[in-house]
Design a protein around this motif. Sequence first.
Motif, short mmCIF file in Angstrom:
data_model
loop_
_atom_site.label_atom_id
_atom_site.label_comp_id
_atom_site.label_asym_id
_atom_site.label_seq_id
_atom_site.Cartn_x
_atom_site.Cartn_y
_atom_site.Cartn_z
N ALA A 10 -11.72 -3.85 15.42
CA ALA A 10 -10.60 -4.76 15.12
C ALA A 10 -9.33 -4.21 15.73
CB ALA A 10 -10.43 -4.90 13.61
N TRP A 11 -8.57 -5.09 16.36
CA TRP A 11 -7.32 -4.67 16.99
C TRP A 11 -6.24 -5.69 16.65
CZ3 TRP A 11 -7.06 0.05 18.66
CH2 TRP A 11 -5.86 0.46 19.26
N TYR A 12 -5.07 -5.19 16.33
CA TYR A 12 -3.95 -6.04 15.94
C TYR A 12 -2.77 -5.78 16.87
CZ TYR A 12 -6.76 -5.69 11.74
OH TYR A 12 -7.82 -5.67 10.86
N GLU A 13 -1.99 -6.80 17.09
CA GLU A 13 -0.74 -6.67 17.82
C GLU A 13 0.35 -6.35 16.80
OE1 GLU A 13 -0.37 -6.77 21.20
OE2 GLU A 13 -2.57 -6.85 21.18
N PRO A 14 1.37 -5.59 17.20
CA PRO A 14 2.40 -5.20 16.24
C PRO A 14 3.04 -6.38 15.50
CG PRO A 14 2.70 -4.00 18.30
CD PRO A 14 1.60 -5.02 18.53
N GLY A 15 3.30 -7.46 16.21
CA GLY A 15 3.94 -8.61 15.58
C GLY A 15 3.05 -9.36 14.61
N ASP A 16 1.72 -9.21 14.75
CA ASP A 16 0.77 -9.88 13.87
C ASP A 16 0.46 -9.06 12.62
OD1 ASP A 16 0.46 -11.94 15.72
OD2 ASP A 16 -1.35 -11.06 16.62
N TYR A 17 0.72 -7.77 12.66
CA TYR A 17 0.25 -6.88 11.61
C TYR A 17 0.76 -7.24 10.21
CZ TYR A 17 -1.50 -2.61 9.50
OH TYR A 17 -2.18 -1.73 8.70
N PRO A 18 2.05 -7.53 10.03
CA PRO A 18 2.49 -7.87 8.66
C PRO A 18 1.75 -9.09 8.10
CG PRO A 18 4.39 -7.40 10.04
CD PRO A 18 3.18 -7.47 10.95
N ARG A 19 1.53 -10.08 8.91
CA ARG A 19 0.85 -11.29 8.44
C ARG A 19 -0.62 -11.01 8.13
NH1 ARG A 19 -0.12 -16.77 11.34
NH2 ARG A 19 -0.86 -17.97 9.57
N ILE A 20 -1.26 -10.20 8.94
CA ILE A 20 -2.66 -9.82 8.68
C ILE A 20 -2.75 -9.07 7.36
CG2 ILE A 20 -4.45 -8.19 9.44
CD1 ILE A 20 -4.68 -10.83 10.87
N ARG A 21 -1.84 -8.12 7.15
CA ARG A 21 -1.86 -7.35 5.88
C ARG A 21 -1.66 -8.28 4.69
NH1 ARG A 21 1.38 -3.78 3.99
NH2 ARG A 21 -0.24 -2.77 2.81
N GLU A 22 -0.77 -9.24 4.84
CA GLU A 22 -0.50 -10.19 3.75
C GLU A 22 -1.74 -11.05 3.48
OE1 GLU A 22 2.19 -14.13 3.26
OE2 GLU A 22 3.21 -12.36 4.05
N MET A 24 -4.82 -10.33 4.15
CA MET A 24 -5.94 -9.51 3.70
C MET A 24 -5.43 -8.45 2.73
SD MET A 24 -8.38 -9.09 7.06
CE MET A 24 -7.30 -7.97 7.92
N ALA A 25 -4.85 -8.89 1.64
CA ALA A 25 -4.20 -7.99 0.70
C ALA A 25 -5.12 -6.89 0.18
CB ALA A 25 -3.62 -8.78 -0.46
N GLU A 26 -6.40 -7.19 0.06
CA GLU A 26 -7.35 -6.21 -0.48
C GLU A 26 -8.11 -5.47 0.62
OE1 GLU A 26 -7.24 -5.66 -3.75
OE2 GLU A 26 -5.74 -7.23 -3.83
N SER A 27 -7.58 -5.44 1.81
CA SER A 27 -8.31 -4.89 2.95
C SER A 27 -8.22 -3.38 3.08
CB SER A 27 -7.79 -5.51 4.24
OG SER A 27 -6.47 -5.05 4.46
N GLY A 28 -7.26 -2.77 2.44
CA GLY A 28 -7.08 -1.34 2.58
C GLY A 28 -6.36 -0.94 3.85
N LEU A 29 -5.76 -1.90 4.55
CA LEU A 29 -5.01 -1.57 5.77
C LEU A 29 -3.76 -0.78 5.41
CD1 LEU A 29 -5.21 -4.96 7.70
CD2 LEU A 29 -6.33 -2.82 8.33
N PRO A 30 -3.41 0.23 6.19
CA PRO A 30 -2.20 1.00 5.93
C PRO A 30 -0.96 0.11 5.95
CG PRO A 30 -3.52 2.06 7.64
CD PRO A 30 -4.12 0.72 7.37
N GLU A 31 0.08 0.57 5.29
CA GLU A 31 1.31 -0.22 5.22
C GLU A 31 1.97 -0.40 6.58
OE1 GLU A 31 5.51 0.01 2.85
OE2 GLU A 31 3.68 0.65 1.81
N SER A 32 1.96 0.65 7.38
CA SER A 32 2.64 0.55 8.67
C SER A 32 1.66 0.34 9.82
CB SER A 32 3.48 1.80 8.94
OG SER A 32 2.67 2.88 9.36
N TYR A 33 2.14 -0.38 10.82
CA TYR A 33 1.34 -0.59 12.02
C TYR A 33 1.05 0.74 12.71
CZ TYR A 33 -0.11 -2.16 16.63
OH TYR A 33 -0.82 -2.36 17.79
N ALA A 34 2.06 1.61 12.75
CA ALA A 34 1.88 2.90 13.43
C ALA A 34 0.76 3.71 12.79
CB ALA A 34 3.19 3.69 13.41
N ALA A 35 0.69 3.71 11.46
CA ALA A 35 -0.37 4.45 10.77
C ALA A 35 -1.72 3.83 11.08
CB ALA A 35 -0.12 4.47 9.27
#
Length: 93
Positions: A10-22, A24-35
């Motif tokens: 799975a690969w995300y673009e920086p601008g998409d990351y906040p929306r993906i995290r939102e 997939m709230a239960e996904s366990g994705l780190p808070e920051s894109y950099a992490a």
Amino acid sequence: MERPRSVGIAWYEPGDYPRIREAMAESGLPESYAAWQMSAIQVEREVSRSGVAVARIRIEPDTFLAWCRARDVAPDAKARAAFVRETHEAGGD
């Protein structure tokens, strides 16, 4: 079991990351894109070192959410893995 010649990651673009995290709230994705990116690159390198090619499969929010709706599945880590696998097997990236 034979090792695959290539896998999708799975690969995300920086601008998409906040929306993906939102989405997939239960996904366990780190808070920051950099992490997330640092972790993903580490996994990518480890898999590549084992001799398996890695394909970055971009998860674009609208496309992924539509895919989930079409299959009546929650946008979670399991769906993300299935999306990546299906897209990779179809030759997408």
